[in-house]
Motif scaffolding. Structure first.
Motif, PDB file in Angstrom:
ATOM      1  N   LEU A 306      27.082 -35.735  86.699  1.00 29.51           N
ATOM      2  CA  LEU A 306      27.826 -35.238  85.540  1.00 29.51           C
ATOM      3  C   LEU A 306      28.659 -36.359  84.919  1.00 29.51           C
ATOM      4  O   LEU A 306      28.739 -36.470  83.683  1.00 29.51           O
ATOM      5  N   VAL A 307      29.272 -37.191  85.741  1.00 26.20           N
ATOM      6  CA  VAL A 307      30.014 -38.347  85.225  1.00 26.20           C
ATOM      7  C   VAL A 307      29.107 -39.219  84.354  1.00 26.20           C
ATOM      8  O   VAL A 307      29.477 -39.616  83.241  1.00 26.20           O
ATOM      9  N   ASP A 308      27.913 -39.494  84.858  1.00 27.15           N
ATOM     10  CA  ASP A 308      26.980 -40.345  84.114  1.00 27.15           C
ATOM     11  C   ASP A 308      26.534 -39.680  82.816  1.00 27.15           C
ATOM     12  O   ASP A 308      26.411 -40.339  81.772  1.00 27.15           O
ATOM     13  N   HIS A 309      26.291 -38.365  82.882  1.00 26.54           N
ATOM     14  CA  HIS A 309      25.860 -37.632  81.688  1.00 26.54           C
ATOM     15  C   HIS A 309      26.955 -37.651  80.617  1.00 26.54           C
ATOM     16  O   HIS A 309      26.675 -37.881  79.430  1.00 26.54           O
ATOM     17  N   GLY A 314      29.415 -40.438  75.460  1.00 27.86           N
ATOM     18  CA  GLY A 314      30.669 -40.917  74.902  1.00 27.86           C
ATOM     19  C   GLY A 314      31.923 -40.248  75.408  1.00 27.86           C
ATOM     20  O   GLY A 314      32.965 -40.319  74.763  1.00 27.86           O
ATOM     21  N   VAL A 315      31.846 -39.604  76.586  1.00 27.32           N
ATOM     22  CA  VAL A 315      33.011 -38.885  77.118  1.00 27.32           C
ATOM     23  C   VAL A 315      33.428 -39.510  78.445  1.00 27.32           C
ATOM     24  O   VAL A 315      32.639 -39.547  79.399  1.00 27.32           O
ATOM     25  N   ASP A 316      34.649 -39.991  78.513  1.00 23.94           N
ATOM     26  CA  ASP A 316      35.193 -40.498  79.767  1.00 23.94           C
ATOM     27  C   ASP A 316      35.716 -39.339  80.609  1.00 23.94           C
ATOM     28  O   ASP A 316      36.267 -38.365  80.070  1.00 23.94           O
ATOM     29  N   SER A 317      35.568 -39.449  81.910  1.00 22.57           N
ATOM     30  CA  SER A 317      36.094 -38.450  82.834  1.00 22.57           C
ATOM     31  C   SER A 317      36.804 -39.188  83.966  1.00 22.57           C
ATOM     32  O   SER A 317      36.825 -40.419  84.003  1.00 22.57           O
ATOM     33  N   VAL A 372      29.068 -30.851  78.697  1.00 20.51           N
ATOM     34  CA  VAL A 372      29.068 -30.244  80.036  1.00 20.51           C
ATOM     35  C   VAL A 372      28.037 -29.127  80.110  1.00 20.51           C
ATOM     36  O   VAL A 372      27.269 -29.020  81.082  1.00 20.51           O
ATOM     37  N   CYS A 373      27.993 -28.278  79.097  1.00 20.78           N
ATOM     38  CA  CYS A 373      27.038 -27.168  79.087  1.00 20.78           C
ATOM     39  C   CYS A 373      25.593 -27.665  79.055  1.00 20.78           C
ATOM     40  O   CYS A 373      24.704 -27.091  79.706  1.00 20.78           O
ATOM     41  N   ALA A 374      25.335 -28.725  78.307  1.00 21.98           N
ATOM     42  CA  ALA A 374      23.987 -29.298  78.271  1.00 21.98           C
ATOM     43  C   ALA A 374      23.592 -29.819  79.649  1.00 21.98           C
ATOM     44  O   ALA A 374      22.436 -29.665  80.076  1.00 21.98           O
TER      45      ALA A 374
END
Length: 383
Positions: A306-309, A314-317, A372-374
């Protein structure tokens, strides 16, 4: 929420105080050029303490140099020391264990509730011994700890209750503000907290006037504020900065609005993620009592994927606390032999925090949720 965005969304934004830039510069200039040249523990610090005290309905608030320092001052004022035990959560930040250990006491690690991710009062009760001096639950991410349960537990066993509310300023439970359930509570004002500032700072909140007087002495080398160089206790340098006090007073009126925006974003995430548990992503519940909105964290079975996705879109976690406290090298020798906090270990393995700050746009929030949903839908396809 409206259209999505393709721009990179940082987890720790660099522009948290952009809207207050001029106010900060004016404050630095006014204090730096002031005739009294008072840079610590002056009238602005007293004003911030008064404003917080009145807003919380507390007997006293003592501003100090950090949230960690606030915990240290409280434990010192309570005479926690060698031979004592302090029950703390097994999942959380290092100061929960370090502040007890630095006082010569033993941190004892209680497992957590698997959904709230805060210390479980039943697990804590099982660890109470004749050496237990204090309970120190901590609010976590976006959920307050079971403070009624811990208050009852402390009263039943005659223990001190220290409420680590570093992340929860502005939260309420049963109508009582975070920080007001314990014999003392603490806040942190470090940059990313809900009432963060461009520096370090914290506060102790209490209705125990004797405890407050001790904390006030301890933050300034054990002096009483009346007689300089008369040291009543062995204290610390935990004094509050006048520039930061003035800046926090400037920003205090806007805190409810910023908290409301955080709550709005968190609720939107939870609504979007409510159906994803079967795909291995568990979200905090929507709304409810005892919520605070510091960090929005999901529990993801395939966290690294999920982090990689998210990063690819373009979303940092951010992963908080990838090890439990008893697994940390600094605290492992305090861990009980053969006892594993299984819920804490699960949280350490699965938690992932998403961006949550007031100036996220609707488009950015929707893009994060869509991403996240994707990912969750892709897990269904891979089965």
């Amino acid at each position: 929420m409206t259209t999505a965005t393709a721009e990179r969304i940082p987890f720790f934004p660099s522009d948290l105080f952009e809207g207050d830039r001029e106010a900060l510069l004016d404050t630095v200039h006014a204090i730096g050029t002031g005739a009294d040249q008072k840079f610590i523990l002056g009238e602005r610090t007293a004003g911030l303490e008064r404003a917080l005290r009145e807003g919380l309905g507390a007997d006293d608030v003592v501003a100090c140099s950090s949230g960690t320092s606030a915990l240290t001052l409280v434990l010192t004022a309570m005479d926690v020391g060698p031979g004592d035990e302090v029950v703390v959560p097994a999942f959380g930040c290092a100061p929960l264990a370090a502040t007890a250990a630095n006082r010569g006491a033993r941190p004892v690690f209680a497992d957590i509730d698997p959904l709230a991710l805060t210390a479980d009062p039943a697990a804590a009760e099982a660890l109470i011994t004749e050496r237990t001096k204090a309970l120190m639950p901590a609010h976590m991410f976006s959920v307050m700890a079971d403070m009624p349960g811990f208050r009852a537990l402390a009263d039943r066993y005659g223990l001190r209750l220290v409420e680590d509310s570093a992340v929860a300023q502005g939260g309420t439970l049963r109508g009582r503000p975070a920080g007001r359930w314990g014999d003392a509570g603490v806040y942190s004002f470090v940059q990313v907290k809900t009432f963060g500032m461009p520096g370090e700072g914290g506060a102790v909140v209490t209705d125990d006037r004797a405890l407050a007087a001790d904390v006030r002495m301890l933050r300034n080398h054990g002096q009483d504020g009346v007689h300089r160089f008369r040291h009543h206790r062995v204290g610390y340098n935990s004094r509050f900065d006048e520039v930061m006090a003035a800046f926090q007073l400037h920003r205090l009126a806007g805190l409810p609005g910023r908290l409301a925006r955080r709550a709005e974003i968190g609720a939107y995430y939870s609504e979007r993620f409510a159906s994803l548990a079967d795909q291995g992503i568990v979200a905090p519940p929507v709304g409810g009592d005892g919520r605070c909105h510091y960090v929005y964290a999901v529990l993801a079975e395939r966290r690294e994927a999920l982090v990689d996705h998210l990063a690819a879109h373009g979303v940092d976690s951010h992963v908080y606390y990838p090890r439990t406290l008893p697994e940390q090298p600094a605290f492992a020798h305090y861990a009980a032999d053969g006892v594993r906090p299984l819920h804490a270990e699960s949280a350490a393995r699965r938690n992932l925090a998403l961006p949550l700050y007031p100036h996220l746009s609707d488009a950015q929030v929707e893009h994060i949720a869509d991403t996240v949903c994707a990912f969750a839908r892709s897990q269904d396809r891979d089965r």
